[in-house]
Design an enzyme around this catalytic site. Structure first.
Site, PDB file in Angstrom:
ATOM      1  N   ASP A   1      -9.509  10.410   5.619  1.00  0.00           N
ATOM      2  CA  ASP A   1      -8.501  10.288   6.629  1.00  0.00           C
ATOM      3  C   ASP A   1      -7.947   8.681   6.488  1.00  0.00           C
ATOM      4  O   ASP A   1      -8.340   8.189   5.462  1.00  0.00           O
ATOM      5  CB  ASP A   1      -9.043  10.792   7.968  1.00  0.00           C
TER       6      ASP A   1
ATOM      7  N   HIS B   1     -19.027   8.742  -1.467  1.00  0.00           N
ATOM      8  CA  HIS B   1     -19.552   7.219  -1.119  1.00  0.00           C
ATOM      9  C   HIS B   1     -20.971   7.421  -1.113  1.00  0.00           C
ATOM     10  O   HIS B   1     -21.813   8.122  -0.923  1.00  0.00           O
ATOM     11  CB  HIS B   1     -19.120   7.192   0.279  1.00  0.00           C
TER      12      HIS B   1
ATOM     13  N   ASP C   1     -13.877   5.395   4.464  1.00  0.00           N
ATOM     14  CA  ASP C   1     -15.352   5.943   4.534  1.00  0.00           C
ATOM     15  C   ASP C   1     -15.451   7.024   5.788  1.00  0.00           C
ATOM     16  O   ASP C   1     -16.674   6.804   6.293  1.00  0.00           O
ATOM     17  CB  ASP C   1     -16.281   5.294   4.214  1.00  0.00           C
TER      18      ASP C   1
ATOM     19  N   ARG D   1       0.899  -1.210  -0.057  1.00  0.00           N
ATOM     20  CA  ARG D   1       0.019   0.117   0.051  1.00  0.00           C
ATOM     21  C   ARG D   1       0.701   1.377  -0.121  1.00  0.00           C
ATOM     22  O   ARG D   1       0.757   2.147  -0.843  1.00  0.00           O
ATOM     23  CB  ARG D   1      -0.853  -0.115   1.233  1.00  0.00           C
TER      24      ARG D   1
ATOM     25  N   ASN E   1     -13.556  12.147  -0.971  1.00  0.00           N
ATOM     26  CA  ASN E   1     -14.127  10.953  -1.320  1.00  0.00           C
ATOM     27  C   ASN E   1     -15.479  11.219  -1.678  1.00  0.00           C
ATOM     28  O   ASN E   1     -16.342  11.843  -0.862  1.00  0.00           O
ATOM     29  CB  ASN E   1     -13.838   9.699  -0.497  1.00  0.00           C
TER      30      ASN E   1
END
Ligand code: GAR
Length: 202
Positions: free
Chosen positions: A142, A110, A146, A66, A108
């Site tokens: 963060d 969602h 989500d 990652r 983001n």
């Protein structure tokens, strides 16, 4: 100086298109789309970007650690002098390293009313839970999934005869509208954080 936006995606790219349309139409003033990054080679969003003359870069994430992956992406974002990163169906959790480099500058979207139904298949989760309304959320990213402070939400009804497809389409229309709204709030600078709350300052 125009604010430079990067969009990161993994798939279809309809939220990317909505953002690109808003930039082109002046609904996101003083901003430009600088780059699109996909972590999947065959994401339909890549062609959609190239058709618009936007630079689209594929950085495959499969099999990568990652943080190692994120360091490459962050390097590109920094080289491109990106002000705001918009995740638009980017199906990867960001490392603390990535979040730190762009603290409060990553958004983001969602397809649920967070904190309900985080993670995958949010519309299916909502249907199966039996909620009567659902919707979508644009939030700061963060270190958690989500989970960051919420900028904008929109609500849609859930009908008795809904299918996952019908509910998803109803939510998607709202996604396309509120992503532009959230980007404008962040780029205006007229907001502040109070705990988890994003408050408007003007
Ligand atoms: C959108 O519905 C977005 O909210 C969702 O993926 C879809 C991407 O569609 N994102 C998530 O579920 C993130 N947890 P798009 O590629 O057409 O914008």
């Amino acid at each position: 100086m125009k604010k430079r936006i990067a969009v990161l995606l993994s798939g279809r790219g309809s939220n990317f298109e909505a953002i690109a349309d808003s930039v082109a139409a002046g609904r996101i003033p003083n901003a430009e789309l600088a780059v699109l990054i996909s972590n999947r080679e065959n994401a339909p969003g890549i062609d959609k970007a190239r058709q618009r003359g936007l630079k689209a870069v594929v950085i495959p994430s499969k099999g990568r650690q990652r943080e190692d992956y994120d360091r490459e992406v962050v390097g590109l974002l920094q080289a491109k002098k990106i002000d705001l990163v918009c995740l638009a169906g980017f199906m990867r959790l960001l490392s603390p390293y990535f979040v730190d480099q762009f603290r409060n500058r990553i958004l983001n979207i969602h397809p649920a009313l967070l904190p309900s139904f985080p993670g995958l298949e949010a519309q299916k989760q909502a249907l199966e839970w039996g909620v009567k309304v659902s919707g979508c959320s644009v939030h700061f990213v963060d270190e958690n999934l989500d989970a960051g402070p919420i900028l904008v939400q929109a609500v849609v009804p859930v009908y008795d005869n809904d299918t996952e497809e019908a509910l998803s389409a109803r939510i998607l229309r709202e996604e396309h509208r509120i992503y532009t709204e959230a980007i404008n709030i962040v780029l205006s600078g007229q907001w502040r954080l109070q705990g988890r709350r994003v408050l408007r300052t003007e």
